[in-house]
Scaffold this active site. Sequence first.
Site, PDB file in Angstrom:
ATOM      1  N   ASP A 128      -3.653   0.385  10.050  1.00 19.46           N
ATOM      2  CA  ASP A 128      -4.696   1.342  10.446  1.00 19.46           C
ATOM      3  C   ASP A 128      -5.992   1.021   9.695  1.00 19.46           C
ATOM      4  OD1 ASP A 128      -4.230   2.132   7.886  1.00 19.46           O
ATOM      5  OD2 ASP A 128      -3.359   4.085   8.396  1.00 19.46           O
ATOM      6  N   ASP A 142      -0.928  -0.917   5.763  1.00 21.93           N
ATOM      7  CA  ASP A 142      -0.705  -0.251   7.044  1.00 21.93           C
ATOM      8  C   ASP A 142      -1.598  -0.849   8.125  1.00 21.93           C
ATOM      9  OD1 ASP A 142       1.141   1.434   5.973  1.00 21.93           O
ATOM     10  OD2 ASP A 142      -0.284   3.083   5.622  1.00 21.93           O
ATOM     11  N   ASP A 197      -7.542   2.506   7.204  1.00 27.23           N
ATOM     12  CA  ASP A 197      -7.440   2.517   5.743  1.00 27.23           C
ATOM     13  C   ASP A 197      -6.764   1.250   5.227  1.00 27.23           C
ATOM     14  OD1 ASP A 197      -8.693   4.882   5.597  1.00 27.23           O
ATOM     15  OD2 ASP A 197      -6.916   6.082   5.054  1.00 27.23           O
ATOM     16  N   GLU A 236       0.842  -1.199   0.000  1.00 27.81           N
ATOM     17  CA  GLU A 236       0.000   0.000   0.000  1.00 27.81           C
ATOM     18  C   GLU A 236       0.874   1.245   0.000  1.00 27.81           C
ATOM     19  OE1 GLU A 236      -2.134   0.316   3.631  1.00 27.81           O
ATOM     20  OE2 GLU A 236      -2.972   2.275   3.189  1.00 27.81           O
TER      21      GLU A 236
END
Length: 631
Positions: free
Chosen positions: A497, A495, A499, A422
């Site tokens: 997180d 990641d 997203d 990503e």
Amino acid sequence: MADQQYSADQIQVLEGLTAVRKRPGMYIGTTDIAGLHHLVWEIVDNAIDEAMAGYCKHIDVDIHADGSVSVADDGRGIPVDKHKATGKSALETVLTVLHAGGKFGGGGYKVSGGLHGVGSSVVNALSSLLIAEVRRDGKLYRQEYKQGNPQGDVKEVGKSTANGTTITFLPDPEIFPDRNFIFETIVNRARQQAYLTKGVTIRIQDHRDGKRTMFYFEGGIKSYVQHLNRDREKIGDVIYMEKEAPEGLIEISLQYTGAFQETCFSFANNIHTPEGGMHLTGFRSALTRVLNNYARKSEFLKEKDQNFSAEDVREGLTAVISVKLADPQFEGQTKSKLGNAEMRTCVEAVFGEALEQFLAENPADARGIAAKCALAQRARLAARAARDTVIRKGALEGMTLPGKLADCSCRDPHSSELYIVEGDSAGGSAKQGRNREFQAILPLRGKILNVEQARLDRMIGSEQIKNLVIALGAGIGETFDLSKLRYHRIMIMTDADVDGAHIRTLLLTLFYRYLRPIIDAGYLFIAQPPLYKVQAGKSVQYAYTDAERDRLIADLGDKKASIQRYKGLGEMNAEQLWETTMDPVSRTMLRVSVDDAERADYVFETLMGSEVASRKKFIQTHAKRVRNLDI
Ligand code: TSJ
């Protein structure tokens, strides 16, 4: 026999049964365990015929400890009075004349004598002992046979208030080396016959160990569909129709589900027709025609839209098609395809009308079904468009790999890895940090995937997904070819997180829907970057969970530790990324497994919804479906 002379009829009988014993394979396929069970089917089918004719409600199958099997029904009882012309009873004719079953007692639809139906005389010829008992006209009659030969005339041996027929046979050891009947095999066949003959009760008892079971399905094939869909998300009620047409009896039951695959069983005279045939063709064309008509009228399909294809209306469908005809013609490689052409037009007309009526009378169900077909159509068109672009792109550019891809030098898929990363900056670190010998990096621009709604059909057309598909090298959707896959370890690296989780689920959906064999083969993984860096002086350690972080801090005692929480892969330099996430010696990965495809279907459906809550739930659920892999 009075005149000691054989009539032409009797000579034919003797030759017939001798032929059966000489070449049993010609009649029952094999003399192994499958052939042995054929004997049971043949006898049970005769009782089913009596049930289909409406005269029998109960069938008992008993496996005896001595190796014999008896089948008893409460039908009319096979007639035992001697026929003037032949001098033989119907009972003896059925049990001694090859293929007599169909000719005798004509009319009605028959299971026996169908595809593998060889006639009860074959069972008789291949049994060292067969006892026929008939309860009829208040009397009990009995006749014995050895290897197909009557051991005397039918005799009245007692009284009976009930009517019925019982056949007990002992398979001949000279013919069958293995005479061990399997309870479960008999049970499975009995269950199917019970579904197909509504209202009949079939009991099976195994006297060798006391096992017993029974089947009764009031709803017949309607119950069958309910059973098949017991664990599936249902779309509308079960649709059921039954109609006696001049061409035969037509019985159809169906229900849509949220599943992707189709479950469809077709039968002719209770004989499974896995190759389909005219009845199935008629069913399919009516289904497609009527659902398209409905969708047009109710504007599920707008003027510019294509019609639903046959595949679109099959997705999630569970159906049982059962027809009964006087003279079924079985064709095809395995003689399991119905050839009667009149059945195609007949089923198409009769079922089409019934379905139309159902849709008119059940508007909510009708809308659910049309919406399901529309979803299937959208997914199909999206997959095709994506495939076409991939193919076109390949043709135009000589299958050039995407410029974004930093490929590995190794050409052996078995040892090659692809990291789907990503973001461009993390992609940069990964490119620097990797072992270029066997690790390839494909950066995906997170934002674009992220901003786009979670509509898979839109996502699949994106440049990024095309790049991924070309990098994988094995196509997409129907034409996917696992043997062309360029990497046997594919790592999704996002990641830690929200997203990142979102992108990961989108990628998983894509793999699940369109690149499924990769998951099935166990080639898809989720990389596990650390959450924290714990540094004290020159010592640097990484923690992958909160608990691990706390332990590291505790271990450091009084030493002052600086703790860094990684918010994204981009915060790690190339060396760190290699050390923590990509080095085969020290990394942890999660293998994505879809062991329960049906449940996964549902999870991904939930994910496809635009509701954020359901997506979050998926992400949590997902954590349980991956397992640790130590390399
Ligand atoms: F064929 C068989 F011997 F294998 C066999 C036949 C085995 C078993 C378990 C059952 C039967 C069977 C046959 N059950 N019920 C019947 N019914 C007739 O054969 C029958 C009875 C009466 C009439 C009639 O017109 O009165 C016609 C038929 C065909």
